[in-house]
Design a protein around this motif. Sequence first.
Motif, short mmCIF file in Angstrom:
data_model
loop_
_atom_site.label_atom_id
_atom_site.label_comp_id
_atom_site.label_asym_id
_atom_site.label_seq_id
_atom_site.Cartn_x
_atom_site.Cartn_y
_atom_site.Cartn_z
N UNK A 108 0.83 -1.20 0.00
CA UNK A 108 0.00 0.00 0.00
C UNK A 108 0.86 1.25 0.00
N UNK A 109 0.24 2.39 -0.20
CA UNK A 109 0.95 3.66 -0.10
C UNK A 109 1.55 3.82 1.29
N UNK A 110 0.82 3.44 2.32
CA UNK A 110 1.35 3.53 3.69
C UNK A 110 2.56 2.64 3.87
N UNK A 111 2.56 1.45 3.25
CA UNK A 111 3.73 0.57 3.31
C UNK A 111 4.95 1.26 2.71
N UNK A 112 4.75 1.91 1.58
CA UNK A 112 5.88 2.58 0.94
C UNK A 112 6.36 3.79 1.75
N UNK A 113 5.46 4.44 2.43
CA UNK A 113 5.88 5.54 3.31
C UNK A 113 6.73 4.99 4.46
N UNK A 114 6.37 3.83 4.98
CA UNK A 114 7.16 3.21 6.04
C UNK A 114 8.54 2.82 5.53
N UNK A 115 8.60 2.35 4.29
CA UNK A 115 9.88 1.97 3.70
C UNK A 115 10.78 3.20 3.59
N UNK B 192 14.45 3.75 5.30
CA UNK B 192 15.65 4.04 4.51
C UNK B 192 16.28 5.36 4.92
N UNK B 193 15.47 6.39 5.05
CA UNK B 193 16.02 7.68 5.42
C UNK B 193 16.53 7.67 6.86
N UNK B 194 15.89 6.91 7.72
CA UNK B 194 16.37 6.79 9.09
C UNK B 194 17.73 6.11 9.18
N UNK B 195 18.05 5.32 8.15
CA UNK B 195 19.35 4.63 8.10
C UNK B 195 20.37 5.39 7.26
N UNK B 196 19.97 6.56 6.76
CA UNK B 196 20.92 7.41 6.04
C UNK B 196 21.13 7.06 4.59
N UNK B 197 20.18 6.36 3.95
CA UNK B 197 20.34 6.01 2.54
C UNK B 197 20.28 7.30 1.70
N UNK B 198 21.32 7.63 0.94
CA UNK B 198 21.35 8.92 0.23
C UNK B 198 20.56 8.97 -1.06
N UNK B 199 20.33 7.80 -1.70
CA UNK B 199 19.62 7.79 -2.98
C UNK B 199 18.55 6.69 -2.96
N UNK B 200 17.31 7.07 -3.29
CA UNK B 200 16.19 6.13 -3.39
C UNK B 200 15.65 6.23 -4.80
N UNK B 201 15.57 5.08 -5.45
CA UNK B 201 15.26 5.03 -6.88
C UNK B 201 14.02 4.16 -7.09
N UNK C 183 14.49 -11.47 3.06
CA UNK C 183 13.36 -11.10 3.89
C UNK C 183 12.76 -9.76 3.47
N UNK C 184 11.65 -9.43 4.06
CA UNK C 184 10.93 -8.21 3.72
C UNK C 184 11.68 -6.98 4.24
N UNK C 185 11.66 -5.91 3.47
CA UNK C 185 12.38 -4.69 3.83
C UNK C 185 11.89 -4.11 5.16
N UNK C 186 10.65 -4.37 5.53
CA UNK C 186 10.10 -3.84 6.78
C UNK C 186 10.30 -4.78 7.97
#
Length: 311
Positions: free
Chosen positions: A61-68, A72-81, A286-289
């Motif tokens: 869902x859209x909410x799932x992607x917001x959690x992802x 990612x940003x909480x872990x400092x990932x600089x680029x999301x594609x 495993x799942x990203x979440x």
Amino acid sequence: RPIPSQNFMKLIDIEARTALNEKVGNFEGLNMVQIALTKKCPLNCEHCYEGPELNKKDTLSLDDHKKIIKKLQGSGIPVIHYGGGDPMAKINDIIALLESADYTSDFWIQTSGFNLDRKNAQRLKKAGLTGVGISLDHFIPEYHNLFRRNEKAFQWAIDAAENAKRAGLVVNLSLCITRDFISRENFDSYLKLAGKIGASFVQLIEPRSVGNYEGKDVYLEREHIEIAETFFLEANASKAYKKSPIVLYPGYNQRRFGCAGAGEKFLYVDTDGYMSSCPFCRNKKTHILDDETRESSILSMRNEGCALVGT
């Protein structure tokens, strides 16, 4: 990614700390995460690595992607594609995700050009998108359309590049270098078109036997690789190409230095949210979440390495 920028410097910091053997968490050490946003796509391209999943029901869902994004940003990932399918088939979701994110990551999308009209390009820029990767597999319209199995595909790509440039987005063209395409003349003609439409980068992607190419003999032979590598080196170093777009060729570096995927600097999240080394290595983890097993899955990818190195 734009230079200079805060997120570009974050990449440099990660590389420097790694080189100095400073401790960097498995997740924190990634430079980029590619997420397949949706199974929806108006095309069914000859080489699509997600071919068998296209236009099935989306499970995230859209909410799932917001959690992802938050993870990612909480872990400092600089680029999301974002890829797919085609993320432009869910333009409103892309806008909502960009607006929900903070400014600690650069965001890109990969698209065929579908639905990337002037209005949507401006919406994406305003919401915080950095750039677009546009798939363009030939400089001759008829050949690209045949490869993409749609008579509108070439014009979509050309118009999308123009609209993106006008909106202030960085444009990257992605080219699947099949055996039939590879010749020095074709590479030069393609790069000339890329410069004409304002692309900053051209990325050469080798075909792999996955998705719609599953079980097919599509890997490049030595003669094809030599032509592609010579072009790659000259296009980035020769004065004759000084005004041309930069050429990226992951296969060249992969054969010499190992894969940048496989959980080392990059990982792939499929349309159901499961991690793997890249879109071509289907070592589903495993799942990203899943907070409990995510780090161990990334470490497992690194230990397994890339099955495609040397091919």
